[in-house]
Design a protein around this motif. Structure first.
Motif, PDB file in Angstrom:
ATOM      1  N   HIS A  77       0.781  -1.389  -0.021  1.00  0.00           N
ATOM      2  CA  HIS A  77       0.025   0.116   0.123  1.00  0.00           C
ATOM      3  C   HIS A  77       0.854   1.061   0.107  1.00  0.00           C
ATOM      4  O   HIS A  77       1.722   1.464   0.858  1.00  0.00           O
ATOM      5  CB  HIS A  77      -0.901   0.061   1.235  1.00  0.00           C
ATOM      6  N   LEU A  78       0.670   1.907  -1.032  1.00  0.00           N
ATOM      7  CA  LEU A  78       1.603   3.248  -1.152  1.00  0.00           C
ATOM      8  C   LEU A  78       0.706   4.458  -1.330  1.00  0.00           C
ATOM      9  O   LEU A  78      -0.529   4.500  -1.717  1.00  0.00           O
ATOM     10  CB  LEU A  78       2.635   2.993  -2.563  1.00  0.00           C
ATOM     11  N   PRO A  79       1.143   5.496  -1.086  1.00  0.00           N
ATOM     12  CA  PRO A  79       0.399   6.822  -1.223  1.00  0.00           C
ATOM     13  C   PRO A  79       0.327   7.207  -2.623  1.00  0.00           C
ATOM     14  O   PRO A  79       0.865   6.759  -3.650  1.00  0.00           O
ATOM     15  CB  PRO A  79       1.202   7.833  -0.418  1.00  0.00           C
ATOM     16  N   LYS A  80      -0.918   7.784  -2.833  1.00  0.00           N
ATOM     17  CA  LYS A  80      -1.139   8.242  -4.301  1.00  0.00           C
ATOM     18  C   LYS A  80      -1.767   9.217  -4.661  1.00  0.00           C
ATOM     19  O   LYS A  80      -2.638   9.748  -3.756  1.00  0.00           O
ATOM     20  CB  LYS A  80      -2.179   6.911  -5.000  1.00  0.00           C
ATOM     21  N   VAL A  81      -1.541  10.022  -5.689  1.00  0.00           N
ATOM     22  CA  VAL A  81      -2.074  11.329  -6.217  1.00  0.00           C
ATOM     23  C   VAL A  81      -2.941  10.684  -7.368  1.00  0.00           C
ATOM     24  O   VAL A  81      -2.512  10.101  -8.242  1.00  0.00           O
ATOM     25  CB  VAL A  81      -1.237  12.451  -6.827  1.00  0.00           C
ATOM     26  N   TRP A  82      -4.145  11.180  -7.123  1.00  0.00           N
ATOM     27  CA  TRP A  82      -5.263  10.463  -8.131  1.00  0.00           C
ATOM     28  C   TRP A  82      -5.462  11.153  -9.453  1.00  0.00           C
ATOM     29  O   TRP A  82      -5.896  10.483 -10.358  1.00  0.00           O
ATOM     30  CB  TRP A  82      -6.635   9.961  -7.433  1.00  0.00           C
ATOM     31  N   ASN A  83      -5.218  12.506  -9.559  1.00  0.00           N
ATOM     32  CA  ASN A  83      -5.533  13.102 -10.593  1.00  0.00           C
ATOM     33  C   ASN A  83      -4.227  14.218 -10.769  1.00  0.00           C
ATOM     34  O   ASN A  83      -3.436  14.409 -10.036  1.00  0.00           O
ATOM     35  CB  ASN A  83      -6.727  13.879 -10.723  1.00  0.00           C
ATOM     36  N   THR A  84      -4.417  14.914 -12.074  1.00  0.00           N
ATOM     37  CA  THR A  84      -3.603  15.864 -12.232  1.00  0.00           C
ATOM     38  C   THR A  84      -4.129  16.977 -12.824  1.00  0.00           C
ATOM     39  O   THR A  84      -5.232  17.140 -13.247  1.00  0.00           O
ATOM     40  CB  THR A  84      -2.298  15.680 -13.330  1.00  0.00           C
ATOM     41  N   CYS A  85      -3.294  18.355 -12.921  1.00  0.00           N
ATOM     42  CA  CYS A  85      -3.964  19.456 -13.422  1.00  0.00           C
ATOM     43  C   CYS A  85      -2.792  20.017 -14.319  1.00  0.00           C
ATOM     44  O   CYS A  85      -1.764  19.950 -14.270  1.00  0.00           O
ATOM     45  CB  CYS A  85      -4.227  20.543 -12.243  1.00  0.00           C
ATOM     46  N   ALA A  86      -3.316  21.007 -15.266  1.00  0.00           N
ATOM     47  CA  ALA A  86      -2.675  21.466 -16.134  1.00  0.00           C
ATOM     48  C   ALA A  86      -1.917  22.735 -15.647  1.00  0.00           C
ATOM     49  O   ALA A  86      -0.794  23.254 -15.884  1.00  0.00           O
ATOM     50  CB  ALA A  86      -3.386  22.048 -17.169  1.00  0.00           C
ATOM     51  N   SER A  87      -2.654  23.477 -14.551  1.00  0.00           N
ATOM     52  CA  SER A  87      -2.006  24.299 -13.730  1.00  0.00           C
ATOM     53  C   SER A  87      -2.598  24.315 -12.425  1.00  0.00           C
ATOM     54  O   SER A  87      -3.524  24.111 -12.080  1.00  0.00           O
ATOM     55  CB  SER A  87      -2.369  25.796 -14.508  1.00  0.00           C
ATOM     56  N   PRO A  88      -1.848  25.120 -11.454  1.00  0.00           N
ATOM     57  CA  PRO A  88      -2.407  25.018 -10.013  1.00  0.00           C
ATOM     58  C   PRO A  88      -3.749  25.849  -9.872  1.00  0.00           C
ATOM     59  O   PRO A  88      -4.387  25.649  -8.725  1.00  0.00           O
ATOM     60  CB  PRO A  88      -1.080  25.776  -9.417  1.00  0.00           C
ATOM     61  N   LYS A  89      -3.800  26.876 -10.827  1.00  0.00           N
ATOM     62  CA  LYS A  89      -5.058  27.687 -10.492  1.00  0.00           C
ATOM     63  C   LYS A  89      -6.425  26.743 -10.340  1.00  0.00           C
ATOM     64  O   LYS A  89      -6.658  26.185 -11.382  1.00  0.00           O
ATOM     65  CB  LYS A  89      -5.282  28.660 -11.709  1.00  0.00           C
ATOM     66  N   SER A  90      -7.051  27.018  -9.066  1.00  0.00           N
ATOM     67  CA  SER A  90      -8.001  26.357  -9.094  1.00  0.00           C
ATOM     68  C   SER A  90      -8.020  24.944  -9.226  1.00  0.00           C
ATOM     69  O   SER A  90      -8.941  23.917  -9.348  1.00  0.00           O
ATOM     70  CB  SER A  90      -9.364  26.826 -10.207  1.00  0.00           C
TER      71      SER A  90
END
Length: 356
Positions: free
Chosen positions: A280-293
């Motif tokens: 079991h490892l930590p995970k980021v489930w999504n990405t964004c094109a820019s940090p805004k919102s």
């Protein structure tokens, strides 16, 4: 005892069993209690006084007497514990007899944190068979473990107890008032006494709130056990805790997204961090094109590590001595938010130590 009688509206029969070396061991406890009851009955106390019979214990005496009371619940109307608590073994089925628990704020042997655990299970999330009004818990401010006693403190008490901020006389007065109100509310249904206890419980709730909150943040094992589900993301259940809110807060700090416009939605899950089938490892489930919102969904993994074979004595430390957390690196979170990041700048050599 004389001070308690002076404050009580009832004529009281009071018996104190004697034990070898003044230790109320289970092997001799029952015979000692029965011996005192028979002696008082021989002196004129009614043999049919179960509705008005109360047992009390201080420190180890409280730990021992509750087992006799639980086994003889038809013979007593209530119990008073001082510097002790209803132990965890009664948590599944509940304790059968109404009990007043008196805690000392500065008790060095029966720590206030263990009393807070008892408060949680008797008032915040009470056991179904234990109505909170029947199990009041009172905190005497400034009182230590020796507060309910008198004479010379035993060696262990001298060694471990904290320094009291109130006199023994003040401690005894506070205790006598609590016991008198408890007896009056149980024996005759005295509403003034019952309301006084309710006021005390309101004060207890305010006092215990920060400690109970620390239990919640940790995901304390004796509030509820960890779920340890097979899936990476554990769902909350009535019988177990899914994860640690503290780890979720730690991940938000670790991410370093302040003033970037991005935010995190973190879910921590309890897993045994050493397992590899599955791992079991930590995970980021999504990405964004820019940090805004941008809102990133992140899962972290935590295992709270406790002292093995912990004794429920009130003195042993109860919190996790280590929280083994797997968090996403600052670089990983920033890149997922559409930011440029260099690990040697964002994380190395010791960002975790700096955050701690």
């Amino acid at each position: 005892m004389e001070q308690l009688q002076a404050e009580s509206p009832y004529a009281m029969w009071i018996g104190i069993p004697s034990f070898p070396l003044d230790v109320a061991e289970p092997a001799v406890l029952a015979s000692g209690i029965n011996r005192v009851l028979k002696a008082m009955q021989a002196s004129g106390m009614s043999a049919n006084a179960a509705s008005k019979t109360f047992l009390a214990g201080h420190s180890m005496g409280g730990a021992m007497v509750q087992d006799w009371v639980a086994s003889n619940s038809d013979k007593v109307a209530g119990m008073v514990l001082m510097g002790s608590f209803i132990t965890r073994k009664y948590r599944d089925n509940g304790f059968p007899v109404p009990t007043l628990t008196i805690a000392g704020e500065l008790d060095g042997l029966c720590r206030i944190t263990r009393m807070a655990e008892a408060y949680y299970h008797q008032h915040v999330d009470p056991i179904s068979s234990m109505h909170p009004a029947d199990f009041p818990i009172a905190v005497v401010k400034g009182m230590n473990h020796f507060g309910p006693a008198s004479g010379t403190p035993p060696f262990l008490v001298k060694q471990r107890d904290l320094k009291s901020e109130i006199s023994l006389s003040a401690a005894h007065t506070a205790i006598d008032t609590l016991i008198t109100n408890f007896l009056a509310s149980r024996v005759s249904g005295d509403k003034v006494a019952a309301n006084s206890l309710l006021s005390v419980m309101d004060d207890t709730a305010k006092f215990m709130a920060p400690i109970v909150e620390s239990f919640r943040l940790e995901g304390y094992q004796h509030i509820k056990p960890p779920c340890f589900c097979k899936e990476l993301v554990c769902e909350p259940k009535p019988t177990c805790l899914a994860g640690s809110p503290w780890a979720e807060m730690a991940q938000a700090t670790m991410a370093g997204l302040d003033h970037s416009g991005a935010s995190l939605k973190v879910r921590d899950s309890f897993h045994r961090v050493y397992t590899v089938t599955p791992v079991h490892l930590p995970k980021v489930w999504n990405t964004c094109a820019s940090p805004k919102s941008c809102t990133l969904n992140v899962t972290t993994v935590t295992q709270n590590w406790y002292t093995p074979d912990q004794i429920d004595d009130g003195f042993s430390h109860i919190s996790a001595w280590e929280m083994r957390a797997k968090l996403m690196s600052r670089q990983s979170v920033m890149e997922a938010a559409g930011m440029k990041a260099d690990f040697n700048v964002t994380d190395a050599p010791s960002i975790c130590a700096q955050i701690n």
